[in-house]
Design an enzyme around this catalytic site. Structure first.
Site, short mmCIF file in Angstrom:
data_model
loop_
_atom_site.label_atom_id
_atom_site.label_comp_id
_atom_site.label_asym_id
_atom_site.label_seq_id
_atom_site.Cartn_x
_atom_site.Cartn_y
_atom_site.Cartn_z
CD GLU A 1 5.99 22.06 -34.40
OE1 GLU A 1 7.07 22.52 -34.05
OE2 GLU A 1 5.19 23.09 -34.66
CG HIS B 1 2.68 25.99 -30.79
ND1 HIS B 1 2.24 25.09 -31.51
CD2 HIS B 1 4.04 26.11 -31.31
CE1 HIS B 1 3.31 24.97 -32.13
NE2 HIS B 1 4.37 25.36 -32.24
CD GLU B 2 5.95 29.33 -29.73
OE1 GLU B 2 7.05 28.64 -29.55
OE2 GLU B 2 5.58 29.44 -30.93
CG HIS C 1 7.88 24.38 -28.75
ND1 HIS C 1 8.49 23.32 -29.36
CD2 HIS C 1 7.29 24.97 -29.99
CE1 HIS C 1 7.98 23.18 -30.88
NE2 HIS C 1 7.08 24.28 -30.85
#
Lengths: 499, 499
Positions: B294, B264-265, B268
């Site tokens: 997101e 997830h990170e 980003h």
């Protein structure tokens, strides 16, 4: 006066806020930042530096300092000392022609790059023209800033160790020449007899980390206020007294390197941890001077960390971590190992006994350059001659000779002597401490709390609120006396080498 | 005009220099700083914040923005977009009475502390008066800043996702209500049949770190420009495009937590890594919006990272690290494990299928609070009713109900909807990408380079130089359409649950 004080303190708060940036950037760039991070960041740092410069040279701030200086009798001792020191700098800075200063900054950038190349290729001729230009600027600088009280090389010495001049340093180095040079030469001819087989082994870096962590407790390096990490070159940095960080560097093929790097840096760190919190809001909340800082790191590293009693106490822990590697190694073998004297050319690799002699070479050369107008063409030859004279070694090439240190390329003259002075302070302070507490007993405790407390009370708490000379006198009851240092070395190494 | 542009750009360079401080401080305080470091540092941060505030609200800077705004037709598109956005903020800020703003800042500090206590003790009554005061301020704020074009809750929505209003969000959430709510209810009643025995095992954190490092290569997380570290709450931060950092959090009893946090990170992070370097000197060199950011993290985490083809490719590496722990676990077991649907109360623990429904509860409530003047006494009751209605669960207490999120205590209304919108953007973007490249094939490559390249070209490179709506249209060829998201979810979970 009241207005001046308010402006002075408000400006200081701004300047101190910028320290946070330099602290975080310095730590991050040495321990964590990815390789490509610097380009973008350097623009930001440039902008911040300019802001810092504008704030620190604001005429209103300088006027406030002048006003406070004129009324310094009405200030408390901390403030009065700050104002005197700060004004000294301002008066000096104003004497440097701006265009010369700008040209010099450019020269330093070039000189550094050329220095790195020259060292890599052991090519002094490449570096020479830049070194000569740096020296030329520094000589002009001495002309600009000299006063009736101070001139020549003394100006540089005073900038790094306020109150110390050629008079004090000559006393120091002459004592070394008389007493230490012959002794060190004699010792370095002897062989240290111990079972060296373990020095060829490989020591797990993970286990070395566990030992470093163990040492953290021993040296009272409070985990709530400190960080211990790794970087290529070990260093200490801090932001106030509640955020003190050190790094060390682990080598699987060298068990002592990380241990003594960590202890050395924790010595610096403990100093910053123990500055009086009351100085937090002043500009005096950090160590007093270069040499005083070095005294703390070297006392921990050499006088305590390489002592017999220290390893009698802590060798079992090392043995527990490396039972196979140290199977046939006694604690006495280990103590001899960490105190081996060897004749080398490199200052940063020097042992405790000969370290100051490396510094003496640089001190003498700096004095010749600025006060004797020595022919600058002869610098490498002089370097090599002095190494032969004081250390008894023949320097094989300039890479391990005059090119070994970066300092001169950055115009840092007068800096080296503080390294040796620190060790001498340490011995004098240690001697004074031994009158108040049983040091060997304290080293034998679970941790060094009693020693840390003594150092806090007699050295650390003052921060830089007093000149180093005054702190030394308060702590030891006498002026600087280099004989404690030589006495300590001769006693220690006579015992180790059974002289 | 030229003078205005110069002042605008010079001021921006100053403001950007302060980002370095916030970046370094944020990273350091979450990953490294010792416990006691904050007190001293907070004073410095206060001084720096004040400097930043003075620079950013300098009347000359605001006048320059106004001048540029009046002449925006002569500016390039990047600058013109920046100036329009910046002016919008300034005009708004000027409408807030300063004394009200100051009071509100104090209220937020108190509200946060009370919120933490109230959550811990599951005591909504404690928190209520503070929440009501926050809402009261936010309602007054809406009155101050409303314009003929925009009023009410739309103002908040636009602040977090420029160009998105109730019209778009209603279209989105109504689609979810019609199509996703019944489907998710049906799925959540089914049991996922797989061998769960491995989920009770313990997974060495050191080996999990090795796998995270392996994923770093897979997700093209260039080691020369990134850092991966650990912190209590995973996050991404960056300083320009060459210094992008993420954290994850390892749990020995939960193999998937660190993996999907890291992915997830990195989603980003990849966005920030791939913003066009030409935007470095502008104020547009970062991701376009909350939801667009997101979309990138959720596409990587859910659509790619939890896909069948991804684990067919990378499960063998996991097996290699945990041969004993995963001995009886097939890749299909593992895929079912990481895609398990469960009916829960907690947004941050929600699965991919039901996540947006948690957001829908919050969206509806925010709309009622600001546009329907709902009786604020009924908030917890409404919360629980909506959870029953959309998720089919009975909330047992306020701790896992209305007290679970910190956002409202900090006045962040209009923020939650962007979380769900991001997932919907992701599905629409993924669909457009699938027309250009064979995504499954690309996931099966050694790394996700082809996907990263497509995202760079169609999303990342723009940074925030265009509004998110425009980027979405450029990338996908159409306006926002939530059906891609629902189609994707229904297809994926029908297959997984054999519906």
């Amino acid at each position: 006066m009241e207005k001046a004080l308010k402006l002075y303190q408000e400006t200081n708060q701004k300047l101190k806020a910028f320290y946070l940036v330099m602290f975080l950037h310095g730590w991050d760039s040495s321990t964590e930042a990815p390789h490509d991070a610097m380009e973008y960041r350097s623009k930001q740092l440039g902008v911040l530096s300019e802001m810092y410069y504008r704030i620190s040279t604001d005429p209103a701030y300088e006027q406030a300092i002048e006003t406070l200086y004129q009324n310094k009798d009405q200030l408390d001792s901390v403030l009065s000392h700050e104002v005197v020191e700060r004004r000294k700098e301002i008066v000096k800075t104003k004497k440097i022609p701006v265009e010369e200063y700008v040209k010099y900054q450019e020269l330093m950038t070039q000189a550094y790059q050329v220095y790195v190349d020259a060292k890599r290729s052991s090519n002094y001729e490449l570096y020479k023209p830049y070194l000569l230009k740096v020296i030329d600027f520094k000589k002009k600088y001495l002309q600009w800033v000299k006063t009736s009280d101070m001139k020549g090389y003394n100006i540089f010495l005073d900038e790094f160790e306020s109150g110390f001049s050629i008079a004090e340093y000559d006393l120091f180095f002459n004592t070394l020449k008389e007493r230490l040079v012959p002794f060190a030469k004699a010792v370095s001819k002897l062989k240290s007899n111990y079972n060296k087989s373990f020095t060829k082994k490989s020591f797990s870096v993970d286990k070395q980390r566990i030992f470093a962590n163990y040492l953290r407790d021993v040296f009272c390096f409070d985990p709530n206020r400190t960080v211990v990490k790794e970087s290529e070159h070990p260093f200490t940095t801090n932001n106030g007294t509640s955020d003190v960080r050190i790094t060390t560097h682990y080598h699987a093929d060298n068990l002592q390197s990380a241990i003594f790097s960590a202890i050395h840096e924790m010595g610096h760190g403990l100093y910053e941890l123990q500055v009086s919190k009351e100085l937090d809001d002043t500009m005096s909340g950090s160590g007093a001077s270069m040499a005083m800082h070095e005294s703390q790191s070297r006392m921990m590293e050499n006088m305590i960390g390489r002592s017999d009693v220290f390893w009698q106490r802590h060798y079992p822990k090392l043995l527990e971590l490396f039972p196979k590697e140290l199977k046939n190694t006694s604690v006495d073998d280990f103590i001899k190992y960490v105190n081996t004297v060897s004749r080398g050319f490199i200052r940063t690799e020097a042992d405790e006994l000969t370290y100051a002699l490396h510094i003496m070479v640089r001190y003498e050369m700096e004095k010749m350059i600025f006060n004797k107008n020595i022919d600058l063409e002869t610098l490498p030859t002089v370097w090599n001659k002095l190494y032969k004279k004081y250390l008894g070694v023949t320097v094989p090439n300039d890479q391990v000779g005059i090119l070994q240190d970066v300092h001169w390329s950055q115009g840092s003259f007068g800096y080296f002597p503080t390294y040796a002075l620190g060790s001498a302070y340490a011995a004098q302070i240690y001697h004074a401490m031994s009158k108040d507490i049983d040091i060997n007993q304290s080293i034998n405790d679970e941790n060094l709390r009693k020693i840390a407390d003594w150092l806090k009370e007699h050295i650390h708490k003052y921060g830089s609120s007093k000149p180093p000379k005054e702190i030394l006198k308060l702590a030891t009851g006498e002026d600087f006396n280099p004989n404690y240092y030589v006495d300590y070395l001769i006693e220690k190494y006579s015992k180790l080498y059974q002289l």
